[in-house]
Design an enzyme around this catalytic site. Structure first.
Site, mmCIF file in Angstrom:
data_model
loop_
_atom_site.group_PDB
_atom_site.id
_atom_site.type_symbol
_atom_site.label_atom_id
_atom_site.label_comp_id
_atom_site.label_asym_id
_atom_site.label_seq_id
_atom_site.Cartn_x
_atom_site.Cartn_y
_atom_site.Cartn_z
ATOM 1 N N SER A 35 41.817 31.022 25.432
ATOM 2 C CA SER A 35 42.811 30.788 26.495
ATOM 3 C C SER A 35 42.997 32.030 27.366
ATOM 4 O O SER A 35 43.231 31.915 28.577
ATOM 5 C CB SER A 35 44.149 30.315 25.919
ATOM 6 O OG SER A 35 44.816 31.352 25.232
ATOM 7 N N MET A 64 37.147 38.324 17.400
ATOM 8 C CA MET A 64 37.662 38.599 16.056
ATOM 9 C C MET A 64 36.713 39.418 15.178
ATOM 10 O O MET A 64 36.843 39.419 13.968
ATOM 11 C CB MET A 64 37.986 37.272 15.347
ATOM 12 C CG MET A 64 39.065 36.471 16.046
ATOM 13 S SD MET A 64 40.603 37.402 16.283
ATOM 14 C CE MET A 64 41.234 37.408 14.603
ATOM 15 N N LEU A 122 33.963 45.917 16.184
ATOM 16 C CA LEU A 122 32.773 46.512 16.794
ATOM 17 C C LEU A 122 32.494 47.867 16.133
ATOM 18 O O LEU A 122 33.418 48.591 15.759
ATOM 19 C CB LEU A 122 32.997 46.687 18.296
ATOM 20 C CG LEU A 122 33.138 45.363 19.064
ATOM 21 C CD1 LEU A 122 33.718 45.604 20.454
ATOM 22 C CD2 LEU A 122 31.800 44.632 19.153
ATOM 23 N N ASN A 160 41.132 45.350 25.367
ATOM 24 C CA ASN A 160 41.486 44.231 24.496
ATOM 25 C C ASN A 160 42.940 43.843 24.762
ATOM 26 O O ASN A 160 43.740 44.676 25.196
ATOM 27 C CB ASN A 160 41.337 44.655 23.027
ATOM 28 C CG ASN A 160 41.673 43.532 22.061
ATOM 29 O OD1 ASN A 160 41.312 42.376 22.281
ATOM 30 N ND2 ASN A 160 42.383 43.855 20.980
ATOM 31 N N HIS A 195 46.236 42.428 22.722
ATOM 32 C CA HIS A 195 46.708 42.335 21.337
ATOM 33 C C HIS A 195 48.134 41.779 21.348
ATOM 34 O O HIS A 195 48.956 42.205 22.158
ATOM 35 C CB HIS A 195 46.676 43.730 20.696
ATOM 36 C CG HIS A 195 47.117 43.727 19.274
ATOM 37 N ND1 HIS A 195 46.311 43.268 18.256
ATOM 38 C CD2 HIS A 195 48.292 44.086 18.698
ATOM 39 C CE1 HIS A 195 46.973 43.359 17.119
ATOM 40 N NE2 HIS A 195 48.165 43.853 17.356
ATOM 41 N N SER A 251 50.064 43.725 24.337
ATOM 42 C CA SER A 251 49.586 45.003 24.882
ATOM 43 C C SER A 251 48.130 44.872 25.284
ATOM 44 O O SER A 251 47.355 44.194 24.608
ATOM 45 C CB SER A 251 49.648 46.108 23.811
ATOM 46 O OG SER A 251 50.908 46.164 23.198
ATOM 47 N N GLU A 305 36.773 52.982 18.092
ATOM 48 C CA GLU A 305 36.275 52.501 16.799
ATOM 49 C C GLU A 305 37.410 52.184 15.821
ATOM 50 O O GLU A 305 37.193 51.453 14.860
ATOM 51 C CB GLU A 305 35.289 53.502 16.189
ATOM 52 C CG GLU A 305 35.904 54.815 15.792
ATOM 53 C CD GLU A 305 34.873 55.708 15.097
ATOM 54 O OE1 GLU A 305 34.503 56.733 15.695
ATOM 55 O OE2 GLU A 305 34.454 55.371 13.984
ATOM 56 N N ASP A 353 42.665 48.432 17.057
ATOM 57 C CA ASP A 353 43.926 48.323 17.823
ATOM 58 C C ASP A 353 44.615 49.667 18.031
ATOM 59 O O ASP A 353 45.852 49.738 18.108
ATOM 60 C CB ASP A 353 44.902 47.351 17.129
ATOM 61 C CG ASP A 353 44.307 45.965 16.933
ATOM 62 O OD1 ASP A 353 43.464 45.574 17.759
ATOM 63 O OD2 ASP A 353 44.672 45.284 15.962
ATOM 64 N N ALA A 355 52.804 35.179 28.038
ATOM 65 C CA ALA A 355 52.904 36.531 28.625
ATOM 66 C C ALA A 355 51.521 37.187 28.693
ATOM 67 O O ALA A 355 51.209 37.888 29.659
ATOM 68 C CB ALA A 355 53.864 37.388 27.797
ATOM 69 N N GLU A 356 50.682 36.948 27.686
ATOM 70 C CA GLU A 356 49.318 37.499 27.702
ATOM 71 C C GLU A 356 48.556 36.986 28.928
ATOM 72 O O GLU A 356 47.859 37.742 29.611
ATOM 73 C CB GLU A 356 48.562 37.086 26.436
ATOM 74 C CG GLU A 356 49.092 37.707 25.164
ATOM 75 C CD GLU A 356 48.352 37.230 23.915
ATOM 76 O OE1 GLU A 356 47.149 36.910 23.995
ATOM 77 O OE2 GLU A 356 48.975 37.184 22.847
HETATM 78 C C1 GRF Z 1 45.582 36.131 21.432
HETATM 79 O O1 GRF Z 1 46.876 36.071 20.910
HETATM 80 C C2 GRF Z 1 45.157 37.564 21.600
HETATM 81 O O2 GRF Z 1 46.207 38.439 21.866
HETATM 82 C C3 GRF Z 1 44.580 37.879 20.244
HETATM 83 O O3 GRF Z 1 43.965 36.697 19.816
HETATM 84 C C4 GRF Z 1 44.549 35.573 20.469
HETATM 85 C C5 GRF Z 1 43.425 34.891 21.170
HETATM 86 O O4 GRF Z 1 43.804 33.685 21.766
HETATM 87 N N1 GRF Z 1 43.701 39.019 20.328
HETATM 88 P P1 GRF Z 1 42.819 33.012 22.832
HETATM 89 O O5 GRF Z 1 41.478 32.804 22.126
HETATM 90 O O6 GRF Z 1 42.708 33.912 23.998
HETATM 91 O O7 GRF Z 1 43.449 31.699 23.161
#
Ligand code: GRF
Length: 177
Positions: free
Chosen positions: A7, A79, A82, A96, A98, A125, A131, A134, A162-163
């Site tokens: 998403s 997920m 790296l 990234n 988070h 964030s 390496e 987060d 919010a992301e």
């Molecule tokens: C999100 O909450 C992001 O912050 C975290 O993993 C989730 C991924 O959701 N790293 P999506 O695959 O972007 O829907």
């Protein structure tokens, strides 16, 4: 780069202004986000990381990124950790998103941990990827106030929204820096 739903990747594509999404890369060929990207005719690269040697997988990824002239890698629900070599090779060019107000709650279960700690806000964030998981420099954060009776599930939904607002804006600013 995604591993699942995608998403945030969709938000980055739909709100792309000041940058262009030239490739969606994925370590899980069945990820729903990949189907979405394919339907939008966005170039995709997918190689199952399960059962693949990490350095071979990362070399293939690196080649795909170079073939598509990628300047900045935006991890979006990716997920897999790296390697130090890969993060070094792309140093300063991987970001990234988070789902916590870093430096609080690195890793998983961020919303539950924020609730159990009695925090007044959750949030998300955008940070540089190094390496250490987060732990890279935080570029931007967005706070989401906790409400009475907040659950990990209700907080997750608000933080995800919010992301989707934060990441495209920050990525545009980051690539223009
Ligand atoms: C999100 O909450 C992001 O912050 C975290 O993993 C989730 C991924 O959701 N790293 P999506 O695959 O972007 O829907």
């Amino acid at each position: 780069m995604i591993s699942g739903r995608g998403s945030n990747m969709q938000a980055l594509v739909e709100q792309a202004e000041g940058y262009e999404v030239v490739l969606v890369a994925c370590n899980a060929p069945q990820a729903p986000g990949l189907a979405w990207a394919r339907a939008k005719a966005i170039p995709v690269w997918a190689l199952d990381s399960r059962g693949t040697d990490r350095s071979a997988w990362e070399s293939a990824l690196d080649q795909a990124l170079r073939d598509h002239r990628v300047g900045t890698i935006a991890l979006a629900g990716f997920m897999r950790i790296l390697s130090a070599q890969f993060t070094h090779d792309w140093s300063g060019r991987i970001v990234n998103i988070h789902p916590s107000l870093l430096p609080r709650y690195r890793g998983l279960d961020t919303h539950q941990r924020a609730i159990e700690a009695g925090d007044s806000c959750g949030g998300c964030s955008v940070h540089l990827v190094t390496e250490d998981l987060d732990s890279g420099e935080v570029i931007a954060r967005s706070e989401v106030p906790m409400e009475t009776g907040e659950t990990a599930c209700s907080l997750e939904a608000k933080v995800l929204a919010a992301e989707h607002r934060l990441y495209p804006l920050v990525l545009a600013r980051f690539v223009a820096r």
